[in-house]
Motif scaffolding. Structure first.
Motif, PDB file in Angstrom:
ATOM      1  N   MET A 136       0.457 -10.156  -1.978  1.00 53.71           N
ATOM      2  CA  MET A 136      -0.856  -9.780  -2.517  1.00 53.71           C
ATOM      3  C   MET A 136      -1.366  -8.511  -1.834  1.00 53.71           C
ATOM      4  O   MET A 136      -1.913  -7.613  -2.509  1.00 53.71           O
ATOM      5  CB  MET A 136      -1.834 -10.940  -2.309  1.00 53.71           C
ATOM      6  N   GLU A 137      -1.205  -8.434  -0.511  1.00 53.40           N
ATOM      7  CA  GLU A 137      -1.646  -7.236   0.215  1.00 53.40           C
ATOM      8  C   GLU A 137      -0.872  -6.009  -0.262  1.00 53.40           C
ATOM      9  O   GLU A 137      -1.462  -4.939  -0.500  1.00 53.40           O
ATOM     10  CB  GLU A 137      -1.451  -7.430   1.718  1.00 53.40           C
ATOM     11  N   ALA A 138       0.442  -6.170  -0.412  1.00 52.71           N
ATOM     12  CA  ALA A 138       1.255  -5.046  -0.888  1.00 52.71           C
ATOM     13  C   ALA A 138       0.834  -4.635  -2.297  1.00 52.71           C
ATOM     14  O   ALA A 138       0.718  -3.431  -2.595  1.00 52.71           O
ATOM     15  CB  ALA A 138       2.729  -5.435  -0.867  1.00 52.71           C
ATOM     16  N   TYR A 139       0.577  -5.618  -3.150  1.00 50.29           N
ATOM     17  CA  TYR A 139       0.153  -5.315  -4.519  1.00 50.29           C
ATOM     18  C   TYR A 139      -1.172  -4.554  -4.528  1.00 50.29           C
ATOM     19  O   TYR A 139      -1.345  -3.587  -5.281  1.00 50.29           O
ATOM     20  CB  TYR A 139       0.035  -6.612  -5.320  1.00 50.29           C
ATOM     21  N   LYS A 140      -2.130  -4.986  -3.692  1.00 50.36           N
ATOM     22  CA  LYS A 140      -3.433  -4.316  -3.631  1.00 50.36           C
ATOM     23  C   LYS A 140      -3.279  -2.861  -3.196  1.00 50.36           C
ATOM     24  O   LYS A 140      -3.918  -1.960  -3.749  1.00 50.36           O
ATOM     25  CB  LYS A 140      -4.363  -5.057  -2.674  1.00 50.36           C
ATOM     26  N   ILE A 141      -2.427  -2.655  -2.187  1.00 50.43           N
ATOM     27  CA  ILE A 141      -2.241  -1.283  -1.684  1.00 50.43           C
ATOM     28  C   ILE A 141      -1.538  -0.425  -2.736  1.00 50.43           C
ATOM     29  O   ILE A 141      -1.954   0.715  -3.018  1.00 50.43           O
ATOM     30  CB  ILE A 141      -1.433  -1.298  -0.367  1.00 50.43           C
ATOM     31  N   LEU A 142      -0.496  -0.944  -3.324  1.00 47.33           N
ATOM     32  CA  LEU A 142       0.310  -0.144  -4.261  1.00 47.33           C
ATOM     33  C   LEU A 142      -0.371   0.052  -5.616  1.00 47.33           C
ATOM     34  O   LEU A 142      -0.046   1.002  -6.337  1.00 47.33           O
ATOM     35  CB  LEU A 142       1.676  -0.800  -4.461  1.00 47.33           C
ATOM     36  N   SER A 143      -1.308  -0.820  -5.981  1.00 48.50           N
ATOM     37  CA  SER A 143      -1.941  -0.697  -7.302  1.00 48.50           C
ATOM     38  C   SER A 143      -3.254   0.084  -7.262  1.00 48.50           C
ATOM     39  O   SER A 143      -3.917   0.204  -8.296  1.00 48.50           O
ATOM     40  CB  SER A 143      -2.182  -2.079  -7.896  1.00 48.50           C
ATOM     41  N   LYS A 144      -3.653   0.624  -6.111  1.00 44.86           N
ATOM     42  CA  LYS A 144      -4.907   1.395  -6.033  1.00 44.86           C
ATOM     43  C   LYS A 144      -4.760   2.696  -6.809  1.00 44.86           C
ATOM     44  O   LYS A 144      -3.699   3.311  -6.826  1.00 44.86           O
ATOM     45  CB  LYS A 144      -5.249   1.688  -4.578  1.00 44.86           C
ATOM     46  N   LYS A 145      -5.845   3.080  -7.420  1.00 43.16           N
ATOM     47  CA  LYS A 145      -5.863   4.295  -8.261  1.00 43.16           C
ATOM     48  C   LYS A 145      -6.921   5.259  -7.746  1.00 43.16           C
ATOM     49  O   LYS A 145      -7.866   4.859  -7.073  1.00 43.16           O
ATOM     50  CB  LYS A 145      -6.185   3.931  -9.721  1.00 43.16           C
ATOM     51  N   THR A 146      -6.750   6.483  -8.087  1.00 44.77           N
ATOM     52  CA  THR A 146      -7.762   7.497  -7.759  1.00 44.77           C
ATOM     53  C   THR A 146      -8.875   7.419  -8.792  1.00 44.77           C
ATOM     54  O   THR A 146      -8.820   6.614  -9.730  1.00 44.77           O
ATOM     55  CB  THR A 146      -7.139   8.900  -7.779  1.00 44.77           C
ATOM     56  N   LYS A 147      -9.901   8.300  -8.653  1.00 44.34           N
ATOM     57  CA  LYS A 147     -11.019   8.300  -9.601  1.00 44.34           C
ATOM     58  C   LYS A 147     -10.555   8.641 -11.005  1.00 44.34           C
ATOM     59  O   LYS A 147     -11.113   8.150 -11.977  1.00 44.34           O
ATOM     60  CB  LYS A 147     -12.079   9.311  -9.157  1.00 44.34           C
ATOM     61  N   ARG A 148      -9.522   9.418 -11.077  1.00 41.99           N
ATOM     62  CA  ARG A 148      -9.047   9.849 -12.393  1.00 41.99           C
ATOM     63  C   ARG A 148      -8.003   8.874 -12.954  1.00 41.99           C
ATOM     64  O   ARG A 148      -7.458   9.114 -14.019  1.00 41.99           O
ATOM     65  CB  ARG A 148      -8.446  11.250 -12.294  1.00 41.99           C
ATOM     66  N   GLY A 149      -7.688   7.786 -12.221  1.00 44.42           N
ATOM     67  CA  GLY A 149      -6.777   6.788 -12.742  1.00 44.42           C
ATOM     68  C   GLY A 149      -5.322   7.004 -12.354  1.00 44.42           C
ATOM     69  O   GLY A 149      -4.440   6.294 -12.836  1.00 44.42           O
ATOM     70  N   GLN A 150      -5.084   7.972 -11.489  1.00 47.09           N
ATOM     71  CA  GLN A 150      -3.722   8.238 -11.045  1.00 47.09           C
ATOM     72  C   GLN A 150      -3.372   7.319  -9.874  1.00 47.09           C
ATOM     73  O   GLN A 150      -4.257   6.903  -9.113  1.00 47.09           O
ATOM     74  CB  GLN A 150      -3.585   9.697 -10.586  1.00 47.09           C
ATOM     75  N   PRO A 151      -2.089   6.969  -9.650  1.00 44.79           N
ATOM     76  CA  PRO A 151      -1.716   6.153  -8.493  1.00 44.79           C
ATOM     77  C   PRO A 151      -1.977   6.903  -7.199  1.00 44.79           C
ATOM     78  O   PRO A 151      -1.743   8.117  -7.130  1.00 44.79           O
ATOM     79  CB  PRO A 151      -0.226   5.888  -8.662  1.00 44.79           C
TER      80      PRO A 151
END
Length: 168
Positions: A136-151
């Protein structure tokens, strides 16, 4: 033979044994009462038999006293519900005792297996919780997006760096 005197003697013996069972002591006056009425030609036989019975009583009393001493010598901390046996004698177990012991062994084995299974189950559940938490921690970190929706590649790089540092 089976004459009158013989039956009378047996009746007296039965009465005496009953009194012994009840725990009462037979008064010595009764013994004197019967010795007086013995026929003269048989008196010596009855007296000899009384002496033999007296010896048996003494031997029985001695054995009872020795058993009481053995029971008193037993340490109260090591008390068990099984009767104390003299060290020299080894009694064979009855079928019922064998069955009880076998049942107790089976029950002990079952409880031991249940405890082991429960322990394994708890370990497996703990490992699964830890795995899910890390995932879950890895998923949260890897799925974060910028303001414009980019990874967010910056967080992904930090995650990879932490993973490499933990492995070394």
């Amino acid at each position: 033979g089976q004459g009158f005197a013989f039956r009378r003697k047996q009746k007296v013996e039965r009465q005496y044994k009953r009194l012994l069972k009840k725990g009462r002591k037979v008064p010595s006056q009764q013994d004197d009462q019967f010795t007086d009425t013995y026929p003269e030609h048989l008196k010596h036989l009855y007296l000899a038999e009384e002496e033999m019975l007296e010896k048996r009583r003494r031997a029985r009393d001695d054995s009872v006293l020795s058993e009481e001493k053995l029971n008193k010598a037993v340490d109260p901390c090591t008390f068990s519900y099984r009767p104390a046996m003299p060290e020299g004698k080894i009694k064979k177990k009855t079928a019922n005792q064998k069955a009880i012991e076998e049942y107790e062994k089976i029950q002990a084995e079952r409880t031991r297996k249940k405890e082991e299974a429960e322990k394994r189950k708890q370990q497996r559940e703990a490992a699964q919780r830890l795995y899910k938490q890390k995932k879950m921690e890895a998923y949260k970190i890897l799925s974060k997006k910028t303001k414009r929706g980019q990874p967010n590649l910056n967080l992904q790089m930090e995650y990879l760096l932490q993973k490499i540092q933990q492995n070394t």
